[in-house]
Design an enzyme around this catalytic site. Structure first.
Site, mmCIF file in Angstrom:
data_model
loop_
_atom_site.group_PDB
_atom_site.id
_atom_site.type_symbol
_atom_site.label_atom_id
_atom_site.label_comp_id
_atom_site.label_asym_id
_atom_site.label_seq_id
_atom_site.Cartn_x
_atom_site.Cartn_y
_atom_site.Cartn_z
ATOM 1 C CG HIS A 14 2.402 -1.534 28.734
ATOM 2 N ND1 HIS A 14 1.291 -2.557 28.881
ATOM 3 C CD2 HIS A 14 2.938 -1.942 27.524
ATOM 4 C CE1 HIS A 14 1.371 -3.414 27.877
ATOM 5 N NE2 HIS A 14 2.300 -3.137 27.057
ATOM 6 C CD GLU A 23 4.895 -6.271 26.866
ATOM 7 O OE1 GLU A 23 4.789 -7.023 26.012
ATOM 8 O OE2 GLU A 23 4.671 -5.202 26.870
ATOM 9 N NE ARG A 38 -2.155 0.861 18.058
ATOM 10 C CZ ARG A 38 -2.413 0.382 16.862
ATOM 11 N NH1 ARG A 38 -3.546 0.723 16.072
ATOM 12 N NH2 ARG A 38 -1.555 -0.774 16.494
#
Length: 323
Positions: free
Chosen positions: A178, A120, A198
């Site tokens: 990130h 992304e 996560r």
């Protein structure tokens, strides 16, 4: 029925960290609280965006691919992806920080989830004073050191935090740890995937569930790229009234168009759909004699069969995305 430049009705997603800038800055229309993401164009299962205007209003993006195949996607894109739309396009508003996270590679995501990976990029549209992102590590780290820091709650010490401002751009390949920080409004372009591992979530409790959110550290450890880089931010030039390379990856290509006047774009050699994300100002697009308004915070998809696009504006910044 003929194809034309298409707007889709966004899907608004509640997030524990969401704010109200999608409404107050980008003029999105919703009533819910803590909306963190506006999914502008999505073919994620159960989150399929539909056309907002014109003869094709109400058609899902998946139906458009089925009906129009390469006219919609481009021949090479259709050959490579079939009836799956390859990109997920979002605007994101973080009132508080997102969790520290990582995305699996194409290979790992295919094996574990039968999904694409999630490469992304972020384009910062607005950032509060001292707003930060976390991107990668700030030092050389091995797996043992990382696990030790994770165990004792000091993992933030080894992560690279950078203050950001409007216009800053970051490419986030799979494997790179990130997080978007508090006070950041951004445009996100990614592969079609909803797979996130996560790592750390500040011990927060979700007001909707009364529970802390699930962590995925057993899955994340095999997905993390521990390499340290001196620079994580994307450097780019932004000459006015032309397409400037922003992020060109194997998974998507994004240019930035800083417009002070009208331009004409010829896509006859591209063989791909094109997506415009309006990140500043507004513009009018003309195609086959018809006009289409594109305002700040709106997204428009140009089907591959439309080659000549005239953009009229007195001032706008567009992200130009294609395969």
């Amino acid at each position: 029925m003929q194809l034309y430049p298409l707007k889709f009705s966004p899907i608004f997603c509640y997030r524990i960290w969401g704010g109200d800038k999608l409404k107050t800055v980008l003029n999105k229309n919703y009533q819910e609280e803590s909306i963190g993401e506006s999914w502008e164009i999505s073919d994620v299962e159960e989150f399929n965006t539909v056309v907002a205007e014109g003869e094709l209003k109400g058609e899902t993006i998946n139906n458009l691919i089925t009906k129009f195949t390469s006219d919609f996607l481009g021949k090479s894109v259709y050959q490579n992806f079939g009836e799956e739309f390859p990109l997920l396009i979002k605007f994101i508003d973080a009132k508080t920080p997102l969790s520290i996270q990582v995305h699996p590679s194409n290979k790992l995501a295919k094996v574990r989830h039968n999904s694409f990976g999630k490469n992304e990029m972020w384009y910062i549209m607005e950032a509060d004073e001292n707003a930060e992102l976390i991107v990668g590590f700030n030092q050389k780290v091995n797996k043992d050191t990382y696990l030790e820091k994770l165990e004792n709650g000091t993992v933030l010490e080894i992560l690279n935090a950078e203050k950001v401002k409007k216009g800053d751009t970051y490419y986030i390949p799979t494997g790179r740890v990130h997080a978007i920080g508090a006070g950041v409004l951004l445009a996100e372009i990614q592969q079609t995937s909803n797979i996130t591992y996560r790592i750390y979530d500040y011990d927060r409790v979700d007001a909707k569930t009364g529970q802390k959110r699930e962590l995925h550290n057993d899955l994340a450890i095999d997905a993390i790229d521990f390499e340290h880089h001196k620079n994580y931010k994307t450097n780019y030039s932004a000459k006015e009234n032309e397409s400037n390379t922003l992020v060109h990856s194997p998974y998507f290509k994004t240019n930035i168009l800083k417009l002070t006047e009208g331009v004409t774009k010829d896509y006859s050699n591209l063989d791909s759909f094109v997506i415009y994300m309006c990140v500043e100002g507004d513009a009018v697009l003309e195609s086959n004699g018809a006009k289409y308004q594109l305002n700040l915070g709106e997204t428009m998809l140009i089907p591959a069969c439309l080659n000549d696009i005239h953009i009229k504006t007195k001032g706008a910044t567009l992200l130009e995305v294609y395969m």
